[in-house]
Design a protein around this motif. Structure first.
Motif, PDB file in Angstrom:
ATOM      1  N   ALA A  41       0.816  -1.209   0.000  1.00  0.00           N
ATOM      2  CA  ALA A  41       0.000   0.000   0.000  1.00  0.00           C
ATOM      3  C   ALA A  41       0.853   1.263   0.000  1.00  0.00           C
ATOM      4  CB  ALA A  41      -0.913   0.000   1.218  1.00  0.00           C
ATOM      5  N   LEU A  42       2.091   1.148   0.447  1.00  0.00           N
ATOM      6  CA  LEU A  42       2.934   2.321   0.656  1.00  0.00           C
ATOM      7  C   LEU A  42       3.789   2.647  -0.567  1.00  0.00           C
ATOM      8  CD1 LEU A  42       3.373   4.054   3.179  1.00  0.00           C
ATOM      9  CD2 LEU A  42       5.257   2.530   3.806  1.00  0.00           C
ATOM     10  N   GLU A  43       4.161   1.607  -1.273  1.00  0.00           N
ATOM     11  CA  GLU A  43       5.164   1.734  -2.329  1.00  0.00           C
ATOM     12  C   GLU A  43       4.621   2.470  -3.555  1.00  0.00           C
ATOM     13  OE1 GLU A  43       8.338   2.012  -3.309  1.00  0.00           O
ATOM     14  OE2 GLU A  43       8.735   0.098  -2.276  1.00  0.00           O
ATOM     15  N   LEU A  44       5.371   3.450  -4.018  1.00  0.00           N
ATOM     16  CA  LEU A  44       4.962   4.178  -5.223  1.00  0.00           C
ATOM     17  C   LEU A  44       5.921   3.931  -6.386  1.00  0.00           C
ATOM     18  CD1 LEU A  44       4.037   7.547  -3.490  1.00  0.00           C
ATOM     19  CD2 LEU A  44       2.424   5.953  -4.545  1.00  0.00           C
ATOM     20  N   LEU A  45       7.033   3.282  -6.109  1.00  0.00           N
ATOM     21  CA  LEU A  45       7.982   2.983  -7.186  1.00  0.00           C
ATOM     22  C   LEU A  45       7.520   1.723  -7.914  1.00  0.00           C
ATOM     23  CD1 LEU A  45      11.434   3.571  -5.447  1.00  0.00           C
ATOM     24  CD2 LEU A  45       9.909   5.200  -6.570  1.00  0.00           C
ATOM     25  N   PRO A  46       7.960   1.547  -9.150  1.00  0.00           N
ATOM     26  CA  PRO A  46       7.603   0.322  -9.873  1.00  0.00           C
ATOM     27  C   PRO A  46       8.003  -0.907  -9.052  1.00  0.00           C
ATOM     28  CG  PRO A  46       8.688   1.870 -11.328  1.00  0.00           C
ATOM     29  CD  PRO A  46       8.772   2.457  -9.943  1.00  0.00           C
ATOM     30  N   VAL A  47       7.188  -1.919  -9.131  1.00  0.00           N
ATOM     31  CA  VAL A  47       7.412  -3.140  -8.353  1.00  0.00           C
ATOM     32  C   VAL A  47       8.833  -3.661  -8.551  1.00  0.00           C
ATOM     33  CG1 VAL A  47       6.673  -5.532  -8.049  1.00  0.00           C
ATOM     34  CG2 VAL A  47       4.982  -3.746  -8.569  1.00  0.00           C
ATOM     35  N   GLY A  48       9.507  -3.925  -7.472  1.00  0.00           N
ATOM     36  CA  GLY A  48      10.822  -4.560  -7.544  1.00  0.00           C
ATOM     37  C   GLY A  48      11.979  -3.619  -7.841  1.00  0.00           C
ATOM     38  N   PHE A  49      11.705  -2.344  -8.091  1.00  0.00           N
ATOM     39  CA  PHE A  49      12.776  -1.424  -8.488  1.00  0.00           C
ATOM     40  C   PHE A  49      13.827  -1.300  -7.379  1.00  0.00           C
ATOM     41  CE2 PHE A  49      15.061   2.355  -9.517  1.00  0.00           C
ATOM     42  CZ  PHE A  49      14.996   2.454 -10.897  1.00  0.00           C
ATOM     43  N   ALA A  50      13.363  -1.033  -6.167  1.00  0.00           N
ATOM     44  CA  ALA A  50      14.292  -0.875  -5.046  1.00  0.00           C
ATOM     45  C   ALA A  50      15.050  -2.187  -4.814  1.00  0.00           C
ATOM     46  CB  ALA A  50      13.537  -0.461  -3.789  1.00  0.00           C
ATOM     47  N   HIS A  51      14.305  -3.268  -4.850  1.00  0.00           N
ATOM     48  CA  HIS A  51      14.909  -4.574  -4.620  1.00  0.00           C
ATOM     49  C   HIS A  51      16.052  -4.827  -5.601  1.00  0.00           C
ATOM     50  CE1 HIS A  51      15.201  -8.998  -5.008  1.00  0.00           C
ATOM     51  NE2 HIS A  51      15.141  -8.918  -3.682  1.00  0.00           N
ATOM     52  N   ASP A  52      15.808  -4.495  -6.869  1.00  0.00           N
ATOM     53  CA  ASP A  52      16.836  -4.712  -7.880  1.00  0.00           C
ATOM     54  C   ASP A  52      18.084  -3.874  -7.622  1.00  0.00           C
ATOM     55  OD1 ASP A  52      15.108  -6.423  -9.009  1.00  0.00           O
ATOM     56  OD2 ASP A  52      14.618  -5.193 -10.770  1.00  0.00           O
ATOM     57  N   MET A  53      17.908  -2.770  -6.908  1.00  0.00           N
ATOM     58  CA  MET A  53      19.068  -1.935  -6.585  1.00  0.00           C
ATOM     59  C   MET A  53      19.704  -2.359  -5.264  1.00  0.00           C
ATOM     60  SD  MET A  53      17.764   1.891  -7.516  1.00  0.00           S
ATOM     61  CE  MET A  53      19.288   2.638  -6.906  1.00  0.00           C
TER      62      MET A  53
END
Ligand code: ADP
Ligand code: MG
Length: 703
Positions: free
Chosen positions: A186-198
């Motif tokens: 509900a909180l995330e506004l970045l594309p799914v998985g973007f942060a994870h990939d970084m």
């Protein structure tokens, strides 16, 4: 393949007002609101500025000067002295006989009474050397009973101070607010998985971690802002600023502008009349500008060019294009001195072609002002040149189609926005010129709302200024140098500088220094015509001294840094800068750019007062080795950080909460990529990110 971003989720609970939290009455709510904290969700993003580690005890003997620590000990002495002023001193000791003094200058009686000799105290503070060993001034502390008191399990966050909201209350309400922090989805506004990939954590995880880091957290990483949880948020914050600039651009370009056709006219006449040919870079940039001007949407273009690259003539040609198409142009500079110089150059080029030029500055008053305002309003004046005053109230244009802003780093974004309202119905094209080359990474985020053109070539025949660095002790040798330059028919500058950021009192000190130097030089070289310019002189006096120097009526100009930007006297071939160690690289490069503007070999002497610090030496060495403004800007960025490079007023970037453009510069490419992707695929998420990070500031700006 780019991943699709989800639509902005609604966040339950986060929308509740802060007064819904325990301990927050109307008065506290008001104080919080003054800092943009209105809703529970605002507190999720109100991040600690530091951490206190109370998860362990430091033995008193292991305390280090300046390093915050928690200690525990018995009170060996309690001393309440009411002499000149009240002071409470508590001497704490441990079994090994090591001691530390807790010191309080403000305290209540009950507080003093609670300290009893022989009792146990636990205190957290920063030890500093005092009269009798290490002291902690105003530590936070607890008087302990006889039983064991457990240590904290989490690091304690330290939030930015808000007047009237105590640290404990702040921590309490943030903890409460975090209870309504929704799940990542509900909180995330970045594309799914973007942060994870970084390799970065999700938003929920990052926020929880930063508000309540576990005892084993890497405190050093947290304190330096390099923890992955911080980088996750820094990424989003920089993205928010970048997006808001891009949004501003889109909003600006939704308006219409006058399309200025490119047809043969006085532009060609001026080109033929100039005593030089445009450099390839000038011609290319002019073409880029002209292409923008042909379109019925406002141009938003930044022209970067090193000192002496010839931006003014490009501006004059663009102005002429607009005037030939039957419209008005405004040219603005940050100082009167610079504006006056533009006036002189543009009069020389454009008046022979029949262009009507007007002049407006703060000092134009009374009848003269009324007249020029009337002529601008009727359209009789085709090109108006001046300072910021041009954008202020009372200036009505008949048909402003192009606004040229010189030396952008002195202008604020707000001032540029004000232009929007100056065109009658149509929005003027905007051409911003800057002599402060900005490293690409920074330009990308600081100027995300502008297209950038670069004049990356100096006119032919220019020779790089030879720069030497010498100690003040060898000052006398300069007399011979100055005499030699002037004997060859050249002119010289002597720049007196004391302090970089000029407050009113510093302007005064600088002026005094310049006057003293002026007298000394006059005594040493009575045969020379020496002039003086400083910030405390009347504008007319300044102007007269500058004009005389430009016309070759004086040989040596002693000045303060007022001549930093734009002053153009090609015959000057020698510059001496006093106390060069006190100036930043960009400023030194600007100053040095006042020489080497003709075809003769010019030189610059950087005088310094020993001993020279490490950073100062690096700066001066950089200048000795390079004349390349871009290279120098990169180095300046490295040495000073972007805030100073860009000027505080220039961008909202100075208000970054968690990101640091310098430290987090490696994230900028992702920021740009993310911004494009969001604007394309999920513009509502882009808006939500802007609202989340700069919502209140933005609401204010568009009000
Ligand atoms: P800046 O980019 O620092 O504002 P100016 O526009 O003041 O530089 O130009 C510096 C000097 O170079 C001026 O005297 C200007 O007339 C001259 N100049 C500009 N373009 C050329 C050129 N193509 N060839 C020779 N001199 C030029
Ligand atoms: Mg200039």
């Amino acid at each position: 393949m780019s991943r699709k971003a989800k639509p902005a989720p609604a966040i339950e609970g986060g929308h509740a007002p802060l007064s819904s939290l325990p301990g927050i009455g109307p008065q506290s709510a008001e104080k919080l609101a003054a800092h943009g904290l209105g809703r529970v969700s605002d507190l999720w993003f109100w991040l600690p500025r530091d951490y206190q580690d109370r998860t362990r005890l430091t033995p008193i003997h292991a305390l280090r000067n300046g390093v915050a620590a928690q200690v525990e000990g018995r009170m060996l002495a309690v001393d309440t002295a009411f002499r000149a002023r009240p002071m409470l001193k508590v001497l704490l000791g441990d079994e090994r006989g090591s001691t530390v003094t807790l010191k309080f200058f403000h305290f209540r009686k009950q507080q003093a009474d609670a300290f009893r000799q022989g009792g146990k105290v636990r205190a957290y503070g920063v030890p500093r050397p005092g009269q009798a060993g290490l002291e902690m001034a105003h530590p936070s502390y607890r008087v302990l009973g006889d039983g064991d008191a457990p240590l904290d399990e989490l690091l304690e966050p330290v939030y930015p101070q808000i007047d009237g909201i105590g640290a404990a209350l702040m921590r309490k309400i943030v903890s409460h607010a975090l209870r309504s922090l929704p799940g990542d989805a509900a909180l995330e506004l970045l594309p799914v998985g973007f942060a994870h990939d970084m390799g970065l954590p999700g938003l929920r995880q990052a926020l929880l971690y930063l508000h309540h880091p576990p005892a084993d957290a890497d405190v050093a990483a947290l304190q330096s802002g390099r923890h992955p949880a911080q980088r996750r948020l820094a990424l989003e914050e920089m993205l928010a600023h970048h997006l808001s600039l891009r949004r501003e651009r889109v909003a600006m370009q939704r308006h219409a502008a006058a399309a200025l056709p490119r047809k043969p006219g006085r532009v060609e006449q001026l080109l033929a009349a100039l005593p030089f040919q445009l450099t390839g870079a000038q011609a290319r940039v002019l073409a880029e500008v002209e292409r923008d001007l042909e379109k019925p949407v406002p141009m938003l273009r930044l022209v970067q060019g090193d000192v002496g690259s010839g931006k003014t003539v490009v501006a004059a040609l663009a102005a002429l294009r607009a005037i030939d198409a039957g419209h008005q142009v405004a040219l603005m500079a940050p100082t009167e001195l610079l504006a006056e110089q533009h006036l002189a150059s543009l009069r020389g080029w454009l008046e022979p072609l029949g262009v009507r030029i007007g002049w407006l500055a703060g000092k134009v008053t009374g009848k003269a002002r009324a007249q020029v305002l009337a002529e601008v309003a009727t359209g009789e004046v085709q090109l108006i040149i001046g300072t910021h005053a041009l954008m202020q109230e009372g200036v009505e244009f008949a048909d402003l189609a192009l606004a040229i802003i010189d030396e952008q780093h002195r202008f604020g974004v707000q001032q540029r926005l004000a232009l929007r309202d100056k065109g009658s119905g149509l929005v003027p094209h905007q051409l911003v010129m800057t002599a402060t080359p900005i490293p690409r990474t920074l330009a990308m985020s600081a100027y995300a709302d502008l297209d950038v053109s670069v004049i990356d070539e100096l006119p032919a025949g220019r020779r790089p200024v030879q720069t030497v660095v010498i100690s003040n002790a060898r000052r006398d040798e300069l007399i011979a140098r100055i005499r030699a330059a002037i004997a060859e028919g050249r002119q010289a500058y002597w720049v007196c500088t004391l302090i970089e950021e000029q407050s009113e009192s510093e302007v005064r000190i600088d002026a005094q220094a310049a006057e003293t130097t002026f007298l000394q030089l006059q005594q040493a070289m009575p045969e020379l015509r020496i002039a003086l310019v400083h910030g405390r002189m009347k504008p007319q006096e300044k102007q007269a001294a500058m004009a005389a120097f430009k016309q070759g009526e004086s040989d040596l100009l002693v000045s303060t840094t007022v001549i930093e930007v734009g002053v153009d006297v090609p015959n000057a071939s020698l510059m001496i800068i006093e106390n060069a160690e006190r100036l930043g690289l960009a400023q030194l490069h600007q100053l040095r750019g006042r020489v080497g503007r003709g075809s003769v070999q010019s030189s610059c002497v950087l005088l310094y007062q020993p001993p020279l610090g490490k950073i100062a030496r690096q700066r001066l060495d950089m200048l000795r080795h390079s004349n390349d403004g871009f290279l120098i800007a990169e180095k300046d960025l490295e040495l000073r950080g972007p805030g100073e490079l860009l000027g505080v007023r220039q961008t909202g970037l100075a208000q970054l909460r968690i990101a640091d453009l310098m430290r987090d510069a490696d994230l900028l490419p992702q920021v740009e990529q993310l911004a494009s992707q969001l604007l394309r695929d999920a513009p509502e998420n882009a808006d939500a990110i802007i609202a989340r990070w700069i919502g209140s500031a933005l609401r204010y700006a568009s009000a």
